[in-house]
Design an enzyme around this catalytic site. Structure first.
Site, PDB file in Angstrom:
ATOM      1  N   TYR A 133       0.857  -1.188   0.000  1.00 38.92           N
ATOM      2  CA  TYR A 133       0.000   0.000   0.000  1.00 38.92           C
ATOM      3  C   TYR A 133       0.890   1.233   0.000  1.00 38.92           C
ATOM      4  O   TYR A 133       1.572   1.516   0.983  1.00 38.92           O
ATOM      5  CB  TYR A 133      -0.914  -0.045   1.223  1.00 38.92           C
ATOM      6  N   LYS A 161      -1.703  -1.516  -3.732  1.00 39.92           N
ATOM      7  CA  LYS A 161      -2.705  -0.461  -3.728  1.00 39.92           C
ATOM      8  C   LYS A 161      -1.959   0.838  -3.967  1.00 39.92           C
ATOM      9  O   LYS A 161      -1.240   1.329  -3.095  1.00 39.92           O
ATOM     10  CB  LYS A 161      -3.458  -0.425  -2.391  1.00 39.92           C
TER      11      LYS A 161
END
Length: 293
Positions: A133, A161
């Site tokens: 992320y 992400k």
């Protein structure tokens, strides 16, 4: 496994600030009934920064129980301490999570080599699918495409992400390692363009309150119905903007409360919306027919 319309689900609290398990279970059912492909508990939107370890485990455990294998659960287990991230990821695996979402180290601002070793250590120590992320606006540092590409070859690293807001960076990862790692939009505004470049879906904030529309847009892209996807994307822009009228997750939790989905209780240091921003949010929600004017 971690593709499509995924929700960064909010964590409801009661008036005393305790985790509201009953409401959380209802939110999960609401998501699955409206087509959400993956539930992501204990992320930024889930106020993970204010959960202690026991609460963190409780939220993930409750999510896994309520989902009951209907869709995958991608549990937030990141930390700026590598050992803590390993511990949280192990806990998630033991509880039955399908994967872990791992934010890049925040505050201590490691070098790219430090970021690489951090994620590699977690992947080496826990045999669980892991989604990295990257969110520089929260962490204070950007994980470069080169670092992500280095990590993509690890068998336990399955996705990233990308919330840097940089389509060039996301496209570079897709071009050079798209066969090894799924690039997932971490920004509702950029889901359509990122998927058009080869991204595999979104971990969405807006899906907390309008999951069906987010799913419809992602499905339209996957079915090459770009005119339909564009129409939905443009229609959702005002709602996406409203979700960030102040710091996430304050607006989306207030929106969900106004819709009767949960309470609007936050934990300090997060506080209620400014009156003028609350009025703006209500106007937007009313415009979408989500609340009465």
């Amino acid at each position: 496994m971690f593709t499509g319309s995924m929700v960064a689900i909010i964590t409801p609290f009661d008036r005393e600030g305790r985790f509201d398990e009953e409401t959380f279970r209802k939110l999960i059912d609401f998501q699955i009934e409206n087509g959400t492909d993956v539930i992501v508990p204990c992320g930024t939107t889930g106020e993970s920064a204010t959960l202690d370890h026991a609460e963190h485990k409780k939220v993930i455990k409750t999510c896994i129980e309520q989902v009951n294998k209907r869709v995958p659960v991608l549990a937030g287990t990141g930390s700026n301490a590598t050992s803590e991230a390993i511990e949280l990821t192990r806990d998630a695996k033991k509880m039955g999570a399908d994967g872990a979402l791992l934010i890049s180290p925040y505050y201590n601002k490691p070098s790219q080599e430090g970021v690489y070793r951090h994620f590699k250590a977690i992947a080496d120590n826990v045999a669980l699918p892991q989604v990295l992320y990257n969110v520089p606006g929260r962490t204070g540092m950007n994980m470069t495409a080169a670092t992500t590409i280095r990590l993509a070859s690890h068998p336990n690293v399955v996705g990233i992400k990308e919330a840097s807001g940089d389509l060039t960076q996301a496209s570079t990862i897709i071009a050079e390692a798209g066969d090894q790692i799924n690039v997932i939009s971490g920004d509702d505004f950029l889901t359509l363009p990122m998927m058009a470049c080869g991204g595999k879906g979104v971990i969405s904030v807006t899906a907390n309150i309008l999951p069906g529309e987010v799913k419809a847009m992602v499905t339209a892209v996957n079915e090459n119905r770009y005119a339909d996807a564009k129409k939905i994307h443009l229609n959702l822009l005002n709602l996406h903007q409203a979700m960030f009228i102040e710091t996430n997750p304050v607006p989306v939790k207030v929106a969900a409360a106004l819709m009767g989905l949960c309470g609007d209780h936050l934990r300090l240091p997060l506080v209620e919306l400014l009156p003028e921003n609350l009025a703006s949010l209500k106007k937007v929600l009313s415009g979408y027919g989500l609340i009465q004017a």
